[in-house]
Scaffold this active site. Structure first.
Site, PDB file in Angstrom:
ATOM      1  N   SER A 189       0.144   4.082  -2.246  1.00  0.00           N
ATOM      2  CA  SER A 189      -0.903   4.330  -1.257  1.00  0.00           C
ATOM      3  C   SER A 189      -1.565   3.010  -0.884  1.00  0.00           C
ATOM      4  CB  SER A 189      -1.941   5.290  -1.849  1.00  0.00           C
ATOM      5  OG  SER A 189      -3.162   5.195  -1.160  1.00  0.00           O
ATOM      6  N   LYS A 190      -2.120   2.958   0.333  1.00  0.00           N
ATOM      7  CA  LYS A 190      -2.820   1.737   0.729  1.00  0.00           C
ATOM      8  C   LYS A 190      -4.055   1.511  -0.135  1.00  0.00           C
ATOM      9  CE  LYS A 190      -4.693   1.683   4.805  1.00  0.00           C
ATOM     10  NZ  LYS A 190      -4.855   1.863   6.273  1.00  0.00           N
ATOM     11  N   ARG A 191      -4.462   2.546  -0.894  1.00  0.00           N
ATOM     12  CA  ARG A 191      -5.610   2.380  -1.805  1.00  0.00           C
ATOM     13  C   ARG A 191      -5.187   1.787  -3.156  1.00  0.00           C
ATOM     14  NH1 ARG A 191      -6.387   6.760   1.198  1.00  0.00           N
ATOM     15  NH2 ARG A 191      -5.155   8.105  -0.151  1.00  0.00           N
TER      16      ARG A 191
END
Length: 493
Positions: A260-262
């Site tokens: 995830s981009k997180r």
């Protein structure tokens, strides 16, 4: 792959937060595909979400593309025949297309409230039916629309999906089929008139004459909707063709979950700050779903471009392996010309990374040590700790290293003997310095490895580092002996 029409692909990120490695891989595959086919790469910014988009993120995207070495043929800073290339500057176009779709009966106003939609979806799920939109507002009469508006209801605009099975050949996954009941009518304009991704993305692709859409697997479910919209746009004379689609495999992170981009390890800025080379990072990212050959993982970007075909991409999820990424980056560091290597190290030799005073840095000294450092780094940021002993007035002692090197035998006797031997050695020859320490060790019944450890820690502060005797030669006789003296005092204390 033979193409009757010139290849035109696009990379169209949203400026929300820092660029992430999944986005970079998508950009890489589009760029490599365009360059392989002498085609056109359109760089387009999807910034219609005013609440999440920011000018800072937009500038970060442009900076990231430049750092990675990607050039684009149309887009921001370059221009082109289909400008503007920021969706926030194309709103009139989307409104015009939406109206044409309404006028032609390909779209309609839907007055259902969010609560009503939720209730009907839940009822469909309980009955075992598909839970997409049920078409309630598809064929409203003018009187029914007026009644809803009299209630104060607002409407979104939905695209009318044809009642037919949609089949297409994905360039990565082969033939895929979606039945009508699983692809229902969908929104293209919000109630406030703002266009949705489902409209702006295919409209821009149509107007910019995109021939191949290469994007992430997460967008696969939207493809049959977009194909139906393309057919309507072709009918209206807005689109010339339906592009070919290729959906790239997921990149998996820790715990075999989609990266995830997180996730911290997905941030491109992290890799830049650690000193990954763009060519090393891109070499590794290209292996997430594609391979150069069965027995070769290391290659240049030019070599990748020469071989890259989208049909060679594997549909299976690809796992991001940081250790392998670092290993490939280390190989690319070793492939650099020494002068290029020293220039790329420059940011980590200055504040805020360097712990020494700027006046104490000596470029000639660094140039001398650089070839010895180049073969030992995984990332460029490691250069700082490897050479700090040359530019600090005294070494920073790692306590674990001190305890390990000085906690056994008689380090005072060894260092005293080594100092005496080094004082009379030939300081223009690393071999002479090695012989001096070797002889000191033999005098105390120690092999070279055991004998050099206290010397290394006394001079550099650490048990691990660059080749010791080349380091001593570059540091110089006076500073080396002074550091051994300081270590002897510390031991005596």
């Amino acid at each position: 792959m033979a193409n009757a029409t010139p290849v035109r692909v696009r990379f169209c990120p949203s400026p929300t937060g820092n660029p992430h490695v999944g986005l970079v891989r998508t950009a890489l595959f589009n760029w490599a595909f365009a360059r392989h086919h002498q085609g056109t790469l359109v760089f387009r910014i999807e910034d219609t979400d005013a609440a999440r988009d920011s000018e800072e993120s937009y500038n970060q995207l442009l900076d990231a593309m430049r750092w990675l070495g990607f050039d684009w043929d149309e887009g921001p800073e370059v221009g082109g025949p289909h400008a503007p290339y920021r969706q926030s500057q194309r709103m009139d176009i989307y409104q015009d297309v939406a109206q044409k779709l309404l006028d032609a009966g390909h779209a309609y106003h839907c007055y259902c409230t969010a609560e009503e939609l939720d209730e009907r979806r839940e009822a469909a799920r309980k009955a075992g039916r598909p839970s997409g939109y049920d078409g309630k507002c598809r064929d409203l009469t003018d009187e029914q629309k007026a009644a809803y508006e009299a209630e104060g209801r607002t409407s979104i605009v939905r695209f009318r999906m044809p009642d037919e099975t949609i089949t297409f050949t994905d360039l990565v996954r082969g033939e895929l089929t979606f039945t009508a009941e699983n692809v229902t009518d969908y929104g293209i304009l919000r109630a406030n008139g703002a266009p949705l991704y489902t409209l702006v993305n295919p409209v821009d692709d149509a107007l910019m004459e995109i021939t191949h859409v290469l994007r992430g697997e997460d967008l696969l479910s939207s493809t049959p909707r977009q194909i139906a919209l393309y057919k309507a746009l072709i009918e209206l004379g807005i689109a010339k063709q339906i592009p070919a689609f290729g959906h790239l495999p997921y990149v998996m992170g820790e715990g075999n979950k989609k990266l995830s981009k997180r996730d911290p390890q997905s941030s491109l800025n992290l890799y830049r700050e650690r000193g990954f080379l763009p060519e090393g990072l891109l070499n590794y990212l290209s292996l997430l779903g594609w391979s150069f050959s069965e027995d070769q993982d290391l290659f240049t970007i030019d070599e990748m471009v020469a071989k890259f075909e989208i049909e060679d991409v594997n549909a299976n999820p690809a796992r991001f392996d940081l250790k392998k990424c670092e290993a490939i980056n280390a190989d690319h560091i070793r492939m650099l010309d020494v002068k290029d290597f020293t220039e790329r190290c420059a940011p980590w030799l200055r504040a805020p990374f360097a712990p020494w005073d700027e006046a104490d840095f000596d470029q000639a000294v660094f140039d001398a040590i650089a070839p010895h450092a180049q073969s030992r780094l995984k990332v460029l940021s490691e250069i700082t700790d490897n050479v700090d002993f040359l530019f600090l007035k005294e070494p920073v002692f790692d306590e674990a290293s001190w305890t390990k090197a000085m906690g056994k035998g008689d380090p005072v006797a060894l260092l005293t003997t080594a100092r005496d031997r080094l004082e009379t050695a030939d300081w223009s020859s690393p071999d002479s310095l090695k012989e001096a320490v070797l002889a000191a060790g033999e005098e105390h019944g120690l092999k070279l490895g055991k004998a050099q450890a206290p010397v290394r820690v006394a001079v550099t502060g650490r048990t691990v580092g660059l080749p010791l005797f080349e380091s001593l030669e570059i540091l110089g006789k006076d500073r080396t002996l002074a550091r051994i003296d300081a270590a002897l005092k510390k031991l005596a204390a």
